[in-house]
Scaffold this motif. Structure first.
Motif, PDB file in Angstrom:
ATOM      1  N   VAL A   1      38.854  40.754  27.625  1.00 29.84           N
ATOM      2  CA  VAL A   1      37.389  40.813  27.729  1.00 29.84           C
ATOM      3  C   VAL A   1      36.761  39.599  27.034  1.00 29.84           C
ATOM      4  O   VAL A   1      35.697  39.131  27.442  1.00 29.84           O
ATOM      5  CB  VAL A   1      36.811  42.142  27.194  1.00 29.84           C
TER       6      VAL A   1
ATOM      7  N   ASP B   1      37.927  36.617  27.237  1.00 27.99           N
ATOM      8  CA  ASP B   1      37.925  35.564  28.244  1.00 27.99           C
ATOM      9  C   ASP B   1      36.903  35.837  29.336  1.00 27.99           C
ATOM     10  O   ASP B   1      36.303  34.909  29.879  1.00 27.99           O
ATOM     11  CB  ASP B   1      39.327  35.398  28.846  1.00 27.99           C
ATOM     12  N   MET B   2      36.711  37.101  29.658  1.00 27.60           N
ATOM     13  CA  MET B   2      35.651  37.422  30.627  1.00 27.60           C
ATOM     14  C   MET B   2      34.296  36.930  30.096  1.00 27.60           C
ATOM     15  O   MET B   2      33.490  36.365  30.844  1.00 27.60           O
ATOM     16  CB  MET B   2      35.583  38.936  30.868  1.00 27.60           C
ATOM     17  N   LEU B   3      34.053  37.137  28.815  1.00 25.05           N
ATOM     18  CA  LEU B   3      32.774  36.705  28.232  1.00 25.05           C
ATOM     19  C   LEU B   3      32.672  35.177  28.208  1.00 25.05           C
ATOM     20  O   LEU B   3      31.619  34.601  28.460  1.00 25.05           O
ATOM     21  CB  LEU B   3      32.615  37.268  26.817  1.00 25.05           C
TER      22      LEU B   3
ATOM     23  N   ASN C   1      34.087  33.156  30.327  1.00 23.99           N
ATOM     24  CA  ASN C   1      33.759  32.773  31.701  1.00 23.99           C
ATOM     25  C   ASN C   1      32.307  33.098  32.026  1.00 23.99           C
ATOM     26  O   ASN C   1      31.630  32.340  32.715  1.00 23.99           O
ATOM     27  CB  ASN C   1      34.673  33.487  32.693  1.00 23.99           C
ATOM     28  N   CYS C   2      31.867  34.238  31.563  1.00 21.40           N
ATOM     29  CA  CYS C   2      30.492  34.690  31.805  1.00 21.40           C
ATOM     30  C   CYS C   2      29.508  33.545  31.549  1.00 21.40           C
ATOM     31  O   CYS C   2      28.692  33.212  32.388  1.00 21.40           O
ATOM     32  CB  CYS C   2      30.189  35.883  30.911  1.00 21.40           C
TER      33      CYS C   2
ATOM     34  N   ALA D   1      32.699  45.301  30.003  1.00 21.64           N
ATOM     35  CA  ALA D   1      32.433  43.856  30.012  1.00 21.64           C
ATOM     36  C   ALA D   1      31.822  43.428  31.347  1.00 21.64           C
ATOM     37  O   ALA D   1      30.898  42.617  31.389  1.00 21.64           O
ATOM     38  CB  ALA D   1      33.717  43.077  29.722  1.00 21.64           C
TER      39      ALA D   1
ATOM     40  N   ILE E   1      28.246  41.544  31.769  1.00 26.82           N
ATOM     41  CA  ILE E   1      28.131  40.219  32.399  1.00 26.82           C
ATOM     42  C   ILE E   1      27.192  40.264  33.606  1.00 26.82           C
ATOM     43  O   ILE E   1      26.344  39.388  33.781  1.00 26.82           O
ATOM     44  CB  ILE E   1      29.538  39.694  32.785  1.00 26.82           C
TER      45      ILE E   1
ATOM     46  N   TYR F   1      23.768  38.102  34.076  1.00 27.29           N
ATOM     47  CA  TYR F   1      23.396  37.262  35.228  1.00 27.29           C
ATOM     48  C   TYR F   1      22.046  37.693  35.811  1.00 27.29           C
ATOM     49  O   TYR F   1      21.245  36.881  36.259  1.00 27.29           O
ATOM     50  CB  TYR F   1      24.490  37.295  36.307  1.00 27.29           C
TER      51      TYR F   1
ATOM     52  N   PHE G   1      34.383  47.693  20.281  1.00 31.59           N
ATOM     53  CA  PHE G   1      33.904  46.764  21.300  1.00 31.59           C
ATOM     54  C   PHE G   1      32.381  46.812  21.391  1.00 31.59           C
ATOM     55  O   PHE G   1      31.731  45.787  21.626  1.00 31.59           O
ATOM     56  CB  PHE G   1      34.560  47.080  22.645  1.00 31.59           C
TER      57      PHE G   1
ATOM     58  N   LEU H   1      24.407  28.539  33.286  1.00 28.67           N
ATOM     59  CA  LEU H   1      24.290  29.200  34.596  1.00 28.67           C
ATOM     60  C   LEU H   1      22.857  29.596  34.933  1.00 28.67           C
ATOM     61  O   LEU H   1      22.602  30.176  35.989  1.00 28.67           O
ATOM     62  CB  LEU H   1      25.223  30.416  34.650  1.00 28.67           C
TER      63      LEU H   1
ATOM     64  N   PHE I   1      35.462  34.268  39.582  1.00 27.46           N
ATOM     65  CA  PHE I   1      35.546  35.122  38.397  1.00 27.46           C
ATOM     66  C   PHE I   1      36.699  36.116  38.548  1.00 27.46           C
ATOM     67  O   PHE I   1      37.548  36.239  37.667  1.00 27.46           O
ATOM     68  CB  PHE I   1      34.226  35.865  38.180  1.00 27.46           C
TER      69      PHE I   1
ATOM     70  N   ASN J   1      44.627  35.813  34.680  1.00 20.18           N
ATOM     71  CA  ASN J   1      44.895  36.366  33.354  1.00 20.18           C
ATOM     72  C   ASN J   1      45.777  37.598  33.437  1.00 20.18           C
ATOM     73  O   ASN J   1      46.659  37.801  32.610  1.00 20.18           O
ATOM     74  CB  ASN J   1      43.588  36.720  32.643  1.00 20.18           C
TER      75      ASN J   1
ATOM     76  N   TYR K   1      34.232  28.051  38.312  1.00 21.55           N
ATOM     77  CA  TYR K   1      34.272  28.201  36.849  1.00 21.55           C
ATOM     78  C   TYR K   1      35.157  27.097  36.257  1.00 21.55           C
ATOM     79  O   TYR K   1      35.967  26.479  36.961  1.00 21.55           O
ATOM     80  CB  TYR K   1      34.819  29.573  36.398  1.00 21.55           C
TER      81      TYR K   1
END
Lengths: 507, 507
Positions: A113, A115-117, A119-120, B36, B40, B44, B76, B95, B112, B119, B326
């Protein structure tokens, strides 16, 4: 100019068939990404059903995929189906609990997560203003990990040094080597680059040679100092001194030493403190490559492997190996950030801004690495450290090592096998002994056969190496999902395969 | 040995407080990752609510975060709250649809989820066997994109060349430069490295200088050939020939030319074909850096910018700039993979396997890059190409350029402004003209003030550059979420800010 604008607005609206293509529609994003989450969670759940080592033949995928890209869109469901049917059979499953090859590449929900952030935001953090949080969090996290490793203040931003996230050890070595090289060339003149000599052992990672060549060190000046089994394949400071002295006597200039804490073949440990003594006498830049072994040093009982680190110039460690961060994540600390910056800084007009110009304390990470652009990588490490805490991470290291101890005891319990070098971390180096009446070549062949047969079952994947002329098997424990029973089952498979092999030998 | 094993199993079980720590529990993974995704998607959705350019001061984050990592786990939810409260204020929102700075870093749902899948496997694809699918998909996708760009067969695996994914243009230039350097040194001898000369223009990316220095090219042998406004800042083949001839006359050895399709300051285009003519006469390796401009060449109407590419040695293009992938994703194609491999290959025992040894057609991508380890990056590009298809991707390029045309017309409609260099792609270079009675220094000051004021509103972020002594404003269209009305509103803000500035001037 009101009317002009409304013209443009009208034009814009009529032009809005572009609305049809919105590759970042939040609701479509949500739908696809949720679907991907479930796909991945299911993959992790079922990962043991796949052969660890891929069983395909070269060319398998190129024959299944069209030669040209599609003109029209394809659905995510179609693509996911192809991932399942075409990609997965061609995967060697690094995250399988039965993966004991190379070193494991460890992972965690937190890093995923993280890495998701990262990328976000998709922030390109080349300098502070391009995303202040990206630069500052990296500084914080590098200091955090330095604290966990009990590194001296001279490696921290809170002291006089600092750290940076690189992609790989190769890049970390390259950046520090260039810094050392340029400092030396300033003194001896660029035309004397052919005099610079670098040092490692014959166990130093193969990338060291590559990186030195990239940096323009003459190939004949890259010393690969021999190590021996009796010394557990660690680099001898005495021998280093001899080699350096011989170079100096020839008018050469000793430049850089790459010492390793946990070599790739056998996790040998170079004695940093004594090597640093030698290096100090010749102003050699000492870099410690602790890519694998360094992570263990967050546990007080293993910290002694870093003894003497206060006397080296730089240190790198790859949390993607053992600290659960996913690829790629290599930490580099140095006492001399300015030397790296002197070599790697660029200052084009289009990246200038008032804050960078007026504030000396502001870090521009683009000047600490090869490239200009960079991702917001520290989020992953931050998520791991916070989500698990230091105590759990230490226990995670200890549990892996305990499983390797279990495997080691199992090997020792079978008289047909021997442990070739002492186990330091979670890697066990072992082999079938030389049986009565068989020569060493045949022993090597038997070990090769054993490895091939075990791996071809798809139930376990382990690898080999050759050190000091000995072919040995490497059993690296530590894939994130591995538990004791996987280790025990792997041993069962090895033992049974050996039974069959031995029977054939004497048949 | 049955009893021994059961001993171990018992030991394992009693040891199983380790079960308490499972950083890859599939259900916990599922829960965190779904959370997550929603975080995200909401980011956006609401991205326009944040100031585009971060408004924090240096040190803001280091003061908010504890100096040491936590011992115990944190939830989290806590971390996500901190991302919202502490990280997001320190983000420059790349972005945001109101981001017109630098070049955009474009994204998509497809990329994404592609990265999530990459991953997911966390495969370290250093060679074929380490994950056959990772190597083969990269080969397929590189050929696909080569087809979209109408590259000749000599750059494709289906021909005699091939492509590889690098992290950055810097790395792509470094790898090809090393290949060229080593080929030359083989002929002239390593001691003559000081004779090698490399060429770019004064508009070539700043990283070129850095990379050449890394490769050991002597700094005084890095030619930065001047360009002029009258020639749209493109590199003159005539001038190149003159400079090369002068070098040769001095006994130097021309080595490498970096030509650019779409320079960073103004998207100037170097004439590849005519530069290649000059280079051919001196056996200079020609690399084309099409990091930004290259993506446009998937549209037939822009393909002519690559005319002559069949005569160069290598070409790089960064889909993370304009093809929605990305960070980071840089494609490198070369006609001469073997020259790169000669320079960068390593062959340690522990990575050897039968398939690599016995099959010449098997690619080991570790030998095409600086590092050894590498992620399964091609999934992202594959997902983008399949999810959108070539037709949509072309239209995406065209729509961005159309929005830049809109902005250009708005600028031209205001007599206080001028377009400084012709617009080629989706970047508009403009400035406030020199007003009657004000000198050029004051004009520069006015433009700087205009930029500062616009950016400090947080409503728009654009950047500047200086070319040919002229300070100009850069308005780069193409953030993935940008639509016509964002461009028109940005212009409104620029116009209104100018009104106020001009009023003050004459007050």
């Amino acid at each position: 100019m009101g009317s002009l604008e409304s013209d443009f607005l009208t034009m814009s609206k009529s032009n809005n068939n572009s609305k049809e293509f919105n590759p970042l529609d939040p609701e479509e994003f949500r739908e696809k990404a949720h679907k991907a989450v479930d796909f991945i969670a299911d993959y992790y759940k079922n990962i043991e059903n796949y052969p660890v080592l891929s069983q395909v033949q070269p060319g398998y995928l190129r024959n299944r995929i069209p030669e040209t890209p599609p003109d029209a869109p394809e659905s995510f469901d179609t693509i996911l189906r192809d991932v399942q049917n075409d990609i997965i059979p061609g995967m060697t499953h690094w995250l399988s609990p039965n993966f004991f090859a190379f070193f494991p590449a460890t992972v965690s929900s937190a890093a995923f997560v993280g890495d998701m952030l990262s990328n976000c935001f998709n922030a390109v953090g080349f300098n502070w203003l391009a995303s202040p949080a990206a630069t500052e969090l990296e500084m914080v996290v590098m200091d955090w990990l330095a604290t966990m490793l009990q590194l001296p203040k001279s490696f921290k931003f809170s002291g006089s040094g600092g750290g940076v996230l690189q992609s790989t050890t190769s890049e970390a070595v390259l950046c520090t080597l260039i810094a050392a090289r340029d400092r030396a060339l300033k003194e001896i003149g660029v035309q004397h680059v052919g005099k610079l000599v670098v040092y490692g052992s014959d166990q130093t990672h193969s990338t060291f040679m590559k990186v030195c060549k990239i940096a323009g060190i003459h190939p004949e000046n890259i010393r690969s100092i021999p190590t021996i089994l009796e010394n557990d394949f660690s680099l001898s400071p005495k021998l280093l001194r001899k080699v350096v002295e011989a170079d100096v006597a020839q008018g050469l200039v000793p430049l850089y030493l790459c010492a390793t804490v946990g070599t790739t073949s056998t996790t040998a440990i170079d004695p940093i403190k004594h090597l640093a003594d030698v290096a100090a006498d010749y102003r050699i830049w000492v870099h410690v490559d602790a890519a694998y072994g360094g992570s263990a040093c967050i546990c007080p009982e293993y910290r002694h492997f870093l003894d003497g680190v206060e006397r080296v110039d730089s240190l790198s460690l790859s949390p993607h190996k053992w600290l659960l961060t996913y690829l790629d994540c290599c930490c580099l600390w140095t006492k001399n950030p300015n030397l790296i910056i002197n070599s790697l800084s660029t200052n084009p007009e289009y990246l200038k801004n008032k804050i960078n110009e007026s504030n000396d304390s502001v870090v521009s990470y683009k000047d600490w690495q090869v490239g200009t652009g960079r991702k917001f990588k520290s989020l992953r490490l931050w998520l791991v450290l916070r989500s698990y805490g230091v105590t759990n991470l230490r226990n995670h290291i200890r549990t892996d090592i305990q499983m390797a101890v279990t495997f080691e005891r199992l090997v020792r319990s079978d008289p047909r096998f021997e442990i070739v070098v002492p186990r330091r971390f979670a890697l066990v180096c072992f082999r079938l002994k030389q049986f009565n009446g068989f020569d060493s070549a045949y022993t090597e062949l038997l070990n090769k056969r054993l490895l091939d047969r075990v791996n071809s079952t798809g139930r376990v994947y382990m690898t080999h190496t050759i050190v000091g002329g000995v072919y040995l098997l490497r059993f690296a424990v530590g894939a994130t999902l591995t538990r004791d029973h996987h280790v025990v089952s792997a041993w069962e498979l090895i033992r049974e395969t050996t039974d069959a092999l031995v029977k054939e030998c004497y048949a």
